[in-house]
Motif scaffolding. Sequence first.
Motif, mmCIF file in Angstrom:
data_model
loop_
_atom_site.group_PDB
_atom_site.id
_atom_site.type_symbol
_atom_site.label_atom_id
_atom_site.label_comp_id
_atom_site.label_asym_id
_atom_site.label_seq_id
_atom_site.Cartn_x
_atom_site.Cartn_y
_atom_site.Cartn_z
ATOM 1 N N PHE A 127 77.371 87.936 59.675
ATOM 2 C CA PHE A 127 76.337 88.440 58.755
ATOM 3 C C PHE A 127 75.561 87.287 58.147
ATOM 4 C CE2 PHE A 127 78.627 87.420 54.778
ATOM 5 C CZ PHE A 127 79.900 87.187 55.281
ATOM 6 N N THR A 128 74.385 87.619 57.663
ATOM 7 C CA THR A 128 73.535 86.573 57.112
ATOM 8 C C THR A 128 73.783 86.386 55.618
ATOM 9 O OG1 THR A 128 71.293 85.691 57.074
ATOM 10 C CG2 THR A 128 71.512 88.033 56.544
ATOM 11 N N HIS A 129 73.614 85.145 55.178
ATOM 12 C CA HIS A 129 73.778 84.829 53.755
ATOM 13 C C HIS A 129 72.530 85.265 52.989
ATOM 14 C CE1 HIS A 129 75.284 81.565 50.698
ATOM 15 N NE2 HIS A 129 75.222 82.745 50.180
ATOM 16 N N VAL A 130 71.360 84.995 53.608
ATOM 17 C CA VAL A 130 70.079 85.389 53.006
ATOM 18 C C VAL A 130 69.232 85.988 54.115
ATOM 19 C CG1 VAL A 130 67.944 84.540 51.967
ATOM 20 C CG2 VAL A 130 70.125 83.609 51.196
ATOM 21 N N CYS A 185 71.122 79.960 57.731
ATOM 22 C CA CYS A 185 69.788 79.369 57.973
ATOM 23 C C CYS A 185 68.872 79.412 56.765
ATOM 24 C CB CYS A 185 69.095 80.103 59.110
ATOM 25 S SG CYS A 185 69.692 79.563 60.671
ATOM 26 N N GLN A 186 68.926 80.529 56.026
ATOM 27 C CA GLN A 186 67.998 80.673 54.901
ATOM 28 C C GLN A 186 68.676 80.368 53.566
ATOM 29 O OE1 GLN A 186 64.776 81.121 55.229
ATOM 30 N NE2 GLN A 186 64.721 81.631 57.396
ATOM 31 N N SER A 187 69.976 80.102 53.574
ATOM 32 C CA SER A 187 70.647 79.793 52.305
ATOM 33 C C SER A 187 70.847 78.299 52.121
ATOM 34 C CB SER A 187 71.993 80.526 52.213
ATOM 35 O OG SER A 187 72.854 80.151 53.269
ATOM 36 N N VAL A 188 71.319 77.605 53.142
ATOM 37 C CA VAL A 188 71.615 76.173 52.998
ATOM 38 C C VAL A 188 70.381 75.373 52.547
ATOM 39 C CG1 VAL A 188 72.432 74.109 54.218
ATOM 40 C CG2 VAL A 188 73.558 76.309 54.600
ATOM 41 N N PRO A 189 69.169 75.705 53.024
ATOM 42 C CA PRO A 189 67.997 74.941 52.551
ATOM 43 C C PRO A 189 67.619 75.230 51.098
ATOM 44 C CG PRO A 189 67.526 76.060 54.635
ATOM 45 C CD PRO A 189 68.800 76.629 54.104
ATOM 46 N N HIS A 190 67.978 76.412 50.591
ATOM 47 C CA HIS A 190 67.381 76.855 49.331
ATOM 48 C C HIS A 190 68.369 77.050 48.173
ATOM 49 C CE1 HIS A 190 63.618 77.435 51.470
ATOM 50 N NE2 HIS A 190 64.292 78.063 52.412
ATOM 51 N N LEU A 191 69.665 77.108 48.472
ATOM 52 C CA LEU A 191 70.665 77.397 47.435
ATOM 53 C C LEU A 191 71.798 76.376 47.525
ATOM 54 C CD1 LEU A 191 71.110 81.225 48.184
ATOM 55 C CD2 LEU A 191 69.743 80.240 46.334
ATOM 56 N N PRO A 192 72.503 76.126 46.424
ATOM 57 C CA PRO A 192 73.720 75.325 46.555
ATOM 58 C C PRO A 192 74.715 76.135 47.377
ATOM 59 C CG PRO A 192 73.109 75.678 44.237
ATOM 60 C CD PRO A 192 72.283 76.610 45.047
ATOM 61 N N VAL A 193 75.231 75.563 48.472
ATOM 62 C CA VAL A 193 76.164 76.300 49.328
ATOM 63 C C VAL A 193 77.442 75.485 49.485
ATOM 64 C CG1 VAL A 193 76.599 77.112 51.684
ATOM 65 C CG2 VAL A 193 74.390 77.596 50.607
ATOM 66 N N SER A 244 70.407 75.409 60.380
ATOM 67 C CA SER A 244 69.423 74.636 61.153
ATOM 68 C C SER A 244 68.842 73.511 60.311
ATOM 69 C CB SER A 244 68.260 75.548 61.560
ATOM 70 O OG SER A 244 68.399 75.941 62.891
ATOM 71 N N GLY A 245 68.626 72.356 60.917
ATOM 72 C CA GLY A 245 68.081 71.213 60.179
ATOM 73 C C GLY A 245 66.611 71.343 59.827
ATOM 74 N N HIS A 246 65.834 71.917 60.736
ATOM 75 C CA HIS A 246 64.377 71.880 60.546
ATOM 76 C C HIS A 246 63.891 72.758 59.397
ATOM 77 C CE1 HIS A 246 63.154 75.809 62.259
ATOM 78 N NE2 HIS A 246 64.328 75.720 62.841
ATOM 79 N N LYS A 247 64.737 73.679 58.930
ATOM 80 C CA LYS A 247 64.339 74.514 57.791
ATOM 81 C C LYS A 247 64.712 73.861 56.467
ATOM 82 C CE LYS A 247 65.179 78.895 60.249
ATOM 83 N NZ LYS A 247 63.851 79.378 60.618
ATOM 84 N N MET A 248 65.390 72.703 56.504
ATOM 85 C CA MET A 248 65.865 72.054 55.277
ATOM 86 C C MET A 248 65.416 70.599 55.222
ATOM 87 S SD MET A 248 69.920 72.197 56.288
ATOM 88 C CE MET A 248 70.503 70.999 55.090
ATOM 89 N N LEU A 249 64.144 70.397 55.565
ATOM 90 C CA LEU A 249 63.467 69.095 55.499
ATOM 91 C C LEU A 249 63.845 68.173 56.650
ATOM 92 C CD1 LEU A 249 63.730 68.174 51.657
ATOM 93 C CD2 LEU A 249 62.135 69.745 52.791
ATOM 94 N N GLY A 250 64.761 68.601 57.521
ATOM 95 C CA GLY A 250 65.210 67.751 58.611
ATOM 96 C C GLY A 250 64.358 67.914 59.863
ATOM 97 N N PRO A 251 64.691 67.132 60.894
ATOM 98 C CA PRO A 251 63.934 67.210 62.151
ATOM 99 C C PRO A 251 64.242 68.489 62.929
ATOM 100 C CG PRO A 251 65.381 65.261 62.085
ATOM 101 C CD PRO A 251 65.772 66.140 60.942
ATOM 102 N N THR A 252 63.427 68.801 63.902
ATOM 103 C CA THR A 252 63.761 69.869 64.847
ATOM 104 C C THR A 252 64.822 69.333 65.804
ATOM 105 O OG1 THR A 252 61.938 69.160 66.246
ATOM 106 C CG2 THR A 252 61.517 71.040 64.793
ATOM 107 N N GLY A 253 65.486 70.248 66.490
ATOM 108 C CA GLY A 253 66.448 69.834 67.518
ATOM 109 C C GLY A 253 67.832 69.536 66.973
ATOM 110 N N ILE A 254 68.065 69.780 65.679
ATOM 111 C CA ILE A 254 69.393 69.533 65.140
ATOM 112 C C ILE A 254 69.811 70.680 64.213
ATOM 113 C CG2 ILE A 254 68.567 68.109 63.187
ATOM 114 C CD1 ILE A 254 71.785 67.459 65.238
ATOM 115 N N GLY A 255 71.034 71.127 64.411
ATOM 116 C CA GLY A 255 71.620 72.148 63.558
ATOM 117 C C GLY A 255 73.112 71.884 63.538
ATOM 118 N N ALA A 256 73.859 72.758 62.907
ATOM 119 C CA ALA A 256 75.295 72.506 62.841
ATOM 120 C C ALA A 256 76.073 73.802 62.735
ATOM 121 C CB ALA A 256 75.630 71.600 61.656
#
Lengths: 434, 154
Positions: A194-197, A226-234, A247-259
Amino acid sequence: MDSTPTPAVASPEIGLTPAEVGRLRADFPLLTQTPGLVYLDSGATSQKPRCVFEAEQHYYERANAAVHRGAHSLAVEATDQYEAARTAVARFIGADDDELVWTSNATEALNLVAYSCSNASAGRGDEAAERFRLGPGDEIVVTELEHHANLIPWQELAYRTGATLAYIPVAADGSLELDRLDDVVTERTRILAFTHVSNVLGTITDVAAFVARAKAVGALTVLDGCQSVPHLPVDVKALDVDFMAFSGHKMLGPTGIGALYGRRELLNAMPPFLTGGSMITTVTMERAEFLPSPNRFEAGTQRIAQTIGLAAAVGYLDEVGMDRVAAWEEHLGARMAAGLTEIDGVRLIGPGSVERIGTATFAVDGVHPHDVGQFLDSRGVAVRVGHHCAQPLHRALGVTATTRASTYLYNTEDDVDALLSAVADVRGFFGVTS
Amino acid sequence: MSGLEQLYQQIILDHAKRRVGEPLAEPEAGHPAGESHQHNPICGDEIRLRVELDGTTDASTIERVSWEGNGCSISMAAASVLSEMAAGTTRGELLELIDEFREMMRSRGTAEPDEERLGDGAAFAGVSKFPARVKCAMLSWVAAENALLDAAKA
C-alpha cells in the motif's frame, strides 16, 4: 558555489519563512534560470539543487572507478563514497546500512520484491524463504488508490504463482475504506502492499492500521514511499513496515536511482531478483552462493554517481529539516485547497478532512484536464494532467483524468497565487459560463 | 496570435462544443458500415466512431460519420470537424483527406494547409506545433481510417 541552505529562525506553524524559501530557490539553477516558471509538478519529479549535480560531477572528476572490485586506490575511494551514500540515505529513513538496497527507481524496488517472491515460489532459497513462497489459495492485498507501479507487479506475481489479488476499495471521495481492512486482509493474505501517500490526492495513509492488521494475520507489508519520503519525516522503524520503496528523483536527487528498504532478516532470506557479478561468493559451472544484503540484490555495475547525488540531496533536506519541509508544504497545500475551492466551477478532488501533503487535484467543470494544463502552461504554471498512473482510482472517482498541482520546499505563496489566478481564468478562455 | 490562440482557434473551440456527429448512430438497413475504437493511453481520451456508406467501392458515398467519446477540446473538435466534412464525400476522397490531415499534423507547424480542401480541418495546423497534442487531433481521423477498412470487410 556552496548550495548548502542557510539555517534561519524556524517558523513553527508554517515551517519555513517566505524569505528562507527565497534563499533556498537560489540553490536551484533551473528555477532561477527559467523566468516566469511556476513549477507545481514536483509530485512527478523534483527540481535539483546545485549541490546534487556538483556531487555527481565531483565524483566523476575525482573518484570514478568500479566499486567492490579492483585493488587500486581509486576503486577503494569510489567504494567508500558509494557506501557512504548508502549510509546517508539509510539514516535519512531510519534504516541500517545493510537494509538499504539500491535500485534504479521505486518501480524496480517493488518489482524486486515481487520477483524475489516469484523466485522463492519457484523453489529458490532455503527454508527461511518460506515466507516468500506463494501459491493457489494465498492472497496479495493492495489498495484501489495505488500507482500502477504498486499494482501491476502484484497482478503479475499473482498470475505467476496462482495467488489471488484483492484490494481495499476507496469510497466515492477517494478515501480508503479502512473498515474493510479486517474482511479483506485475512489469514490467507501473504503480502499487503500500500502507498504511504496517494500520488493523486496527496492524502496520507494510516500506516499503523495497515501494519497492525498485517501483523495480526502474519502478512508482509510493502510500503510505497515515493510521495512520503520526499515530503514528510519518515522513519521505517517507527512505521514498522517490512519493505519500503522510494525514488531519488522526486526528492531532489538524480534520475536513475531509487532504493528498497527491507528488514535485515527478510532481505537475507529472500532469493535474489537480478543475478550476475558482484552479488556472489562462490561460483561453479553448476551453481552460485549469494552474498548477504545489500550486495545480494546489486548485480552488475551500479549507479554510483547517482547514489552520491542522492546522498547530497538527503544532506540538503536534512539541513533544512524534514519537519519544516512538511509544515511548509502543508501550509502551501492548505492555501491551494482553500483558493481552488473558492473558484466558481472548480472542484477539489479527494476527501476533505484528511491529512495531506502539498498536493491539490481538481476538476474544472466543462474543461478537460488536458486543456486546463495547456492553458496553465501558457501562464507559466507547470502541473500534471491525466490519470497520473492511477487508472483504477480515477475510475472509482468517476473521472478519466484530473489536474494535479504538487509543491515542494522551493515553492512560494506567490507560486500558489499564480496557480489560483490562472485557474480562475480557465473557464472564461474556453467559453464555459454555466 | 499567441501560441495558445493558434492552438485553440475559435473554430476549434466552437466545434468542441457543437460536437457534430455525436452520438453514435445505428446504420440504415442495407448500408455497409464500419467501426473503430481508439484510445490514447497517455491521457485516457477515447472515441468509438462509425462510418456508414452507400456501397463498398472507393466511389461509394459516405452517408454519415457518428461517434461517442470523451477527451480534450482538441480531440472532440477534430471528431466534429471530421464528421461534418466527411458526409457526402466518397470513400476515396475521405481517405485522401485523412492523408492530407495527417501530413499537416506531422509538419510541426510548417504546413500551409489547403483551406479549400481541408475546410475547418485547416484550423488544426496550429495544433501541429504542439507535439504533445497531435495525437489528440489524430485520434478520430485514425478511427475514421480504420472504420473505412472495417466497412470494406463487411
